[in-house]
Design an enzyme around this catalytic site. Structure first.
Site, PDB file in Angstrom:
ATOM      1  CG  ASP A  10      58.363  12.726 -94.727  1.00 51.16           C
ATOM      2  OD1 ASP A  10      57.991  14.045 -95.122  1.00 51.16           O
ATOM      3  OD2 ASP A  10      59.493  12.697 -93.980  1.00 51.16           O
ATOM      4  CB  SER A  11      60.700  14.017 -98.354  1.00 53.98           C
ATOM      5  OG  SER A  11      61.244  14.353 -96.805  1.00 53.98           O
ATOM      6  N   GLY A  43      62.451  19.839 -99.359  1.00 52.82           N
ATOM      7  CA  GLY A  43      62.210  21.113 -98.779  1.00 52.82           C
ATOM      8  C   GLY A  43      62.586  22.425 -99.778  1.00 52.82           C
ATOM      9  CB  CYS A  73      55.555  15.359 -96.429  1.00 48.69           C
ATOM     10  SG  CYS A  73      56.916  16.282 -97.186  1.00 48.69           S
ATOM     11  CG  ASN A  74      54.302  20.328 -92.672  1.00 48.99           C
ATOM     12  OD1 ASN A  74      53.276  21.096 -92.036  1.00 48.99           O
ATOM     13  ND2 ASN A  74      54.909  19.436 -92.128  1.00 48.99           N
ATOM     14  CB  CYS A 184      59.263  20.435 -91.312  1.00 48.17           C
ATOM     15  SG  CYS A 184      60.176  19.066 -92.012  1.00 48.17           S
ATOM     16  CG  HIS A 186      62.358  15.282 -91.350  1.00 42.35           C
ATOM     17  ND1 HIS A 186      61.442  15.364 -92.458  1.00 42.35           N
ATOM     18  CD2 HIS A 186      63.348  14.335 -91.564  1.00 42.35           C
ATOM     19  CE1 HIS A 186      61.842  14.347 -93.382  1.00 42.35           C
ATOM     20  NE2 HIS A 186      63.096  13.752 -92.808  1.00 42.35           N
TER      21      HIS A 186
HETATM   22  N1  DGL Z   1      58.985  16.185 -93.473  1.00 33.59           N
HETATM   23  C1  DGL Z   1      58.845  17.268 -94.476  1.00 33.59           C
HETATM   24  C2  DGL Z   1      57.898  18.187 -94.247  1.00 33.59           C
HETATM   25  O1  DGL Z   1      57.003  18.157 -93.445  1.00 33.59           O
HETATM   26  C3  DGL Z   1      59.633  17.488 -95.842  1.00 33.59           C
HETATM   27  C4  DGL Z   1      61.291  17.936 -95.204  1.00 33.59           C
HETATM   28  C5  DGL Z   1      62.154  17.829 -96.344  1.00 33.59           C
HETATM   29  O2  DGL Z   1      62.327  16.884 -97.117  1.00 33.59           O
HETATM   30  O3  DGL Z   1      62.670  18.658 -96.918  1.00 33.59           O
HETATM   31  O4  DGL Z   1      57.996  19.182 -95.155  1.00 33.59           O
END
Ligand code: DGL
Length: 255
Positions: A10-11, A43, A73-74, A184, A186
Site C-alpha cells: 500500500d502507499s 490519492g 491499495c485501491n 480506500c 486506510h
Molecule cells: N490506501 C490507499 C487506497 O486504498 C491509498 C491512499 C492514498 O495513499 O492516498 O486507495
C-alpha cells in the site's frame, strides 16, 4: 505447496486493514507487508507516478520471493494493476476496487455512498462498475479529505478526526444512502468514526477486506500455493521510508 510469503503493499499503513484479515485467517502463511510511507498519499498523484511507485514496491516484494501479491491499495490497483500483471505474468495479483457491486445489489433506498481517493474514482473498472448500476442506483461519491493523513498519524480517535469524517460521511446518510463503501484501505481504520457519523440512520458500512481474503484463499488453492500445514509463518514489514516508519507499521499491524 509453497512456503514462500504472500506480499501485500500500500502507499502506507492503510493496507494493514487487509493484512490484519489475512493474518487472522491464514495461520500458516508468511506475510511481507510493504507500506511505501515515503510517497504517501498516492490519492492525488499523477497516474504515472503511482505506476512507478507500485512497480518499485512489487520489485521489492518479488525480490523477497513472494508467491502472490495483494495490491492492498485501491489507488494503485486502479492505476497500476494492469501494468503489474503484464510485467510479472508469473505472479498472481489480487487488487482492490471499491465494493460498488455488493452495495448496489443490497441497497434498499437505491442510494449508496462511495468513499475513495480521486485517482480511484478515475479507475477504469470503477467507472465501468458504477456505470452498470447508474440507471438503478444513485451513487454519491466523496473523497475522504484528510482521512489518509489521520490514519498515517494514528489520530483516528481524536475529535478532529471525528469532525473530518462527519463532514464527509453524514451528508451521504442525509441524502438517503443506506450503504457506505470504504473504497480506500486506510478508511477501515476510521470505521468507528464513520459509524458514529451516521448514528440515527440505517447505514451499513461495506468493506472489501473479507472478500479479498476469500479471493486469496481461492487462488492459493487453485494454484497449489498454500504453505505446508504447520509451517511456521514469518511476518516482515518493509518501507521506502525510515526505520521508525517500519516500526510503526509493525505496531499498527498488531494493535
Ligand atoms: N490506501 C490507499 C487506497 O486504498 C491509498 C491512499 C492514498 O495513499 O492516498 O486507495
Amino acid at each position: 505447496m509453497n512456503n514462500g510469503p504472500i506480499g501485500i503493499f500500500d502507499s502506507g499503513m492503510g493496507g494493514l486493514s487487509v493484512w490484519r484479515v489475512l493474518y487472522r485467517t491464514l495461520g500458516d502463511e508468511s506475510l511481507v507487508y510493504l507500506g511505501d510511507g515515503k510517497n504517501c498519499p498516492y490519492g492525488d498523484r499523477a497516474a504515472e507516478e503511482v505506476r512507478r511507485f507500485s512497480l518499485d514496491a512489487v520489485e521489492r516484494l518479488v525480490g523477497c520471493g513472494c508467491k502472490l501479491i495483494v495490491v492492498a491499495c485501491n489507488t494503485a490497483t486502479a492505476m497500476a494493476i494492469k501494468m503489474l500483471r503484464s510485467r510479472y505474468p508469473q505472479i498472481p495479483f489480487v487488487g482492490l476496487e471499491p465494493a460498488v457491486k455488493p452495495a448496489a445489489e443490497s441497497t434498499r433506498t437505491g442510494v449508496i455512498g462511495v468513499l475513495a481517493t480521486s485517482r480511484s474514482f478515475d479507475g477504469e473498472l470503477y467507472r465501468a462498475t458504477s456505470a452498470r448500476y447508474a440507471d438503478r442506483v444513485k451513487i454519491l461519491e466523496a473523497v475522504g479529505e484528510g482521512f489518509v493523513e489521520i490514519v498515517e498519524n494514528s489520530l483516528e480517535h481524536t475529535p478532529e478526526a471525528k469532525a473530518a469524517v462527519r463532514r464527509v460521511v453524514r451528508p451521504m446518510a442525509e441524502q438517503g444512502a443506506d450503504r457506505i463503501v470504504l473504497g480506500c484501505t486506510h478508511y477501515p481504520f476510521l470505521r468507528d468514526a464513520i459509524a458514529e457519523a451516521v448514528v440515527g440512520f440505517d447505514v451499513e458500512i461495506v468493506d472489501s477486506s473479507e472478500a479479498i481474503e476469500r479471493r486469496v484463499e481461492h487462488l492459493l488453492d487453485e494454484m497449489g500455493l498454500r504453505a505446508e500445514c504447520g509451517h511456521r509463518p514469518q511476518y516482515d514489514f518493509l518501507s521506502f521510508a525510515d526505520a521508525g516508519y517500519v516500526e510503526r507499521l509493525r505496531e499498527k499491524a498488531f494493535e
